[in-house]
Design a protein around this motif. Structure first.
Motif, PDB file in Angstrom:
ATOM      1  N   ASP A 298       0.998  -0.912  -0.351  1.00 32.07           N
ATOM      2  CA  ASP A 298       0.629  -0.526   0.148  1.00 32.07           C
ATOM      3  C   ASP A 298       1.080   1.563   0.068  1.00 32.07           C
ATOM      4  N   ASN A 299       0.787   1.597  -1.245  1.00 28.07           N
ATOM      5  CA  ASN A 299       1.895   2.865  -1.080  1.00 28.07           C
ATOM      6  C   ASN A 299       1.513   4.439  -0.322  1.00 28.07           C
ATOM      7  N   THR A 300      -0.220   4.151   0.089  1.00 28.02           N
ATOM      8  CA  THR A 300      -0.126   5.118   0.787  1.00 28.02           C
ATOM      9  C   THR A 300       0.049   5.653   2.426  1.00 28.02           C
ATOM     10  N   LYS A 301       0.213   3.900   2.891  1.00 29.75           N
ATOM     11  CA  LYS A 301       0.913   3.609   3.475  1.00 29.75           C
ATOM     12  C   LYS A 301       2.009   3.139   4.406  1.00 29.75           C
ATOM     13  N   ASN A 302       3.101   2.901   2.793  1.00 27.03           N
ATOM     14  CA  ASN A 302       4.325   3.201   2.689  1.00 27.03           C
ATOM     15  C   ASN A 302       4.771   1.561   3.711  1.00 27.03           C
ATOM     16  N   THR A 303       3.645   0.628   2.858  1.00 29.75           N
ATOM     17  CA  THR A 303       3.157  -0.295   4.224  1.00 29.75           C
ATOM     18  C   THR A 303       3.355  -1.862   3.057  1.00 29.75           C
ATOM     19  N   LEU A 304       4.252  -2.993   3.275  1.00 31.30           N
ATOM     20  CA  LEU A 304       4.314  -4.129   2.351  1.00 31.30           C
ATOM     21  C   LEU A 304       3.792  -5.128   3.935  1.00 31.30           C
ATOM     22  N   TYR A 305       2.952  -6.180   2.668  1.00 28.71           N
ATOM     23  CA  TYR A 305       1.782  -7.101   3.636  1.00 28.71           C
ATOM     24  C   TYR A 305       2.706  -8.616   2.814  1.00 28.71           C
ATOM     25  N   LEU A 306       1.686  -9.652   4.044  1.00 32.67           N
ATOM     26  CA  LEU A 306       2.678 -10.642   3.332  1.00 32.67           C
ATOM     27  C   LEU A 306       1.098 -11.549   3.712  1.00 32.67           C
ATOM     28  N   GLN A 307       0.171 -12.065   3.259  1.00 28.76           N
ATOM     29  CA  GLN A 307      -1.168 -12.638   3.107  1.00 28.76           C
ATOM     30  C   GLN A 307      -0.127 -14.043   3.083  1.00 28.76           C
ATOM     31  N   MET A 308      -1.019 -14.992   4.119  1.00 26.23           N
ATOM     32  CA  MET A 308      -0.340 -16.356   4.573  1.00 26.23           C
ATOM     33  C   MET A 308      -1.442 -16.885   4.767  1.00 26.23           C
ATOM     34  N   ASN A 309      -1.634 -17.942   3.648  1.00 23.03           N
ATOM     35  CA  ASN A 309      -3.058 -18.807   3.585  1.00 23.03           C
ATOM     36  C   ASN A 309      -2.699 -20.576   3.764  1.00 23.03           C
ATOM     37  N   GLY A 310      -3.403 -21.453   4.008  1.00 25.19           N
ATOM     38  CA  GLY A 310      -3.053 -23.081   4.027  1.00 25.19           C
ATOM     39  C   GLY A 310      -1.591 -23.180   4.953  1.00 25.19           C
ATOM     40  N   LEU A 311      -1.636 -22.338   6.017  1.00 19.05           N
ATOM     41  CA  LEU A 311      -0.454 -23.035   6.559  1.00 19.05           C
ATOM     42  C   LEU A 311      -0.144 -23.836   6.941  1.00 19.05           C
ATOM     43  N   LYS A 312       1.617 -24.522   6.829  1.00 18.84           N
ATOM     44  CA  LYS A 312       1.736 -25.526   7.043  1.00 18.84           C
ATOM     45  C   LYS A 312       2.886 -25.843   8.644  1.00 18.84           C
ATOM     46  N   PRO A 313       2.782 -26.481   9.180  1.00 16.75           N
ATOM     47  CA  PRO A 313       4.642 -26.124   9.986  1.00 16.75           C
ATOM     48  C   PRO A 313       5.800 -26.429   9.581  1.00 16.75           C
ATOM     49  N   GLU A 314       5.555 -26.669   8.734  1.00 16.40           N
ATOM     50  CA  GLU A 314       6.915 -26.089   7.451  1.00 16.40           C
ATOM     51  C   GLU A 314       7.237 -24.877   7.880  1.00 16.40           C
ATOM     52  N   ASP A 315       6.151 -23.687   6.997  1.00 16.91           N
ATOM     53  CA  ASP A 315       6.036 -22.528   7.094  1.00 16.91           C
ATOM     54  C   ASP A 315       7.054 -21.515   8.465  1.00 16.91           C
ATOM     55  N   THR A 316       7.421 -22.297   9.530  1.00 11.23           N
ATOM     56  CA  THR A 316       7.399 -22.287  10.448  1.00 11.23           C
ATOM     57  C   THR A 316       8.982 -21.216  10.274  1.00 11.23           C
ATOM     58  N   ALA A 317       9.133 -19.759  11.031  1.00 11.43           N
ATOM     59  CA  ALA A 317      10.417 -19.335  10.579  1.00 11.43           C
ATOM     60  C   ALA A 317      10.255 -18.234  11.630  1.00 11.43           C
ATOM     61  N   MET A 318      11.050 -17.740  10.774  1.00  6.55           N
ATOM     62  CA  MET A 318      11.707 -16.192  11.285  1.00  6.55           C
ATOM     63  C   MET A 318      11.307 -15.273   9.915  1.00  6.55           C
ATOM     64  N   TYR A 319      10.424 -13.993   9.807  1.00 10.49           N
ATOM     65  CA  TYR A 319      10.271 -13.615   8.651  1.00 10.49           C
ATOM     66  C   TYR A 319      11.027 -12.475   8.778  1.00 10.49           C
ATOM     67  N   TYR A 320      11.307 -11.806   8.026  1.00  4.73           N
ATOM     68  CA  TYR A 320      11.579 -10.773   7.758  1.00  4.73           C
ATOM     69  C   TYR A 320      11.287  -9.836   6.373  1.00  4.73           C
ATOM     70  N   CYS A 321      11.108  -8.784   6.779  1.00  3.61           N
ATOM     71  CA  CYS A 321      10.428  -7.687   5.325  1.00  3.61           C
ATOM     72  C   CYS A 321      12.596  -7.195   5.036  1.00  3.61           C
ATOM     73  N   ALA A 322      12.395  -6.998   3.849  1.00  2.72           N
ATOM     74  CA  ALA A 322      13.507  -6.369   2.714  1.00  2.72           C
ATOM     75  C   ALA A 322      13.675  -5.892   2.255  1.00  2.72           C
ATOM     76  N   ALA A 323      14.103  -4.580   1.740  1.00  2.00           N
ATOM     77  CA  ALA A 323      13.788  -4.205   0.270  1.00  2.00           C
ATOM     78  C   ALA A 323      15.619  -3.477  -0.212  1.00  2.00           C
ATOM     79  N   LYS A 324      15.050  -2.947  -1.929  1.00  3.30           N
ATOM     80  CA  LYS A 324      15.906  -2.223  -2.228  1.00  3.30           C
ATOM     81  C   LYS A 324      15.681  -1.623  -3.284  1.00  3.30           C
ATOM     82  N   TYR A 325      16.111  -0.874  -4.252  1.00  2.77           N
ATOM     83  CA  TYR A 325      16.337  -0.441  -5.724  1.00  2.77           C
ATOM     84  C   TYR A 325      16.863  -0.712  -6.739  1.00  2.77           C
ATOM     85  N   ALA A 326      16.075  -1.113  -7.518  1.00  2.09           N
ATOM     86  CA  ALA A 326      16.248  -1.954  -7.948  1.00  2.09           C
ATOM     87  C   ALA A 326      15.542  -2.245  -9.051  1.00  2.09           C
ATOM     88  N   SER A 327      15.976  -2.845 -10.685  1.00  2.00           N
ATOM     89  CA  SER A 327      14.990  -2.558 -11.760  1.00  2.00           C
ATOM     90  C   SER A 327      14.039  -3.689 -12.056  1.00  2.00           C
TER      91      SER A 327
END
Length: 126
Positions: free
Chosen positions: A74-103
């Protein structure tokens, strides 16, 4: 200095859903070279790219989450999202947001981002 702050992690049973948020400051999501992504890591394993979104809104996903996870911003809120559905035990982890400027060509799930959040834990129980 760019700051990325994740939120929304937690514990959920298999099949459940979570939505992660990443609030950015001093990072311009509106530029066409904005490239943001979600990565995850479990102890003893390398950090894995989960999903990325480029400045034009094109997305790319790891095979392991295709059809279950959706990255958006959402550019108006300067926020990135990750909607996660159908979660599995193997999705267990530390999740990190990352950014860069790139084509678009250089906006992928490689671990070469310039800015990183502190991480939010996701735990999925069976």
């Amino acid at each position: 200095q760019v700051q990325l702050v994740e939120s929304g992690g937690g514990s959920v049973q298999a099949g459940g859903s979570l939505r992660l948020s990443c609030a950015g400051s001093r990072y311009d999501l509106t530029t066409n070279v904005a490239c943001m992504g979600w990565f995850r890591q479990t102890p003893g394993k390398e950090r894995e790219g989960v999903a990325v979104i480029d400045g034009d809104g094109s997305t790319s996903y790891a095979d392991s989450v295709k059809g279950r996870f959706t990255i958006s911003k959402d550019n108006t809120k300067n926020t990135l999202y990750l909607q996660m559905n159908g979660l599995k035990p193997e999705d267990t982890a530390m999740y990190y947001c990352a950014a860069k400027y790139a084509s678009r060509r250089n906006c992928g799930t490689r671990d070469d981002f310039s800015y990183w959040g502190q991480g939010t834990q996701v735990t999925v129980s069976s």
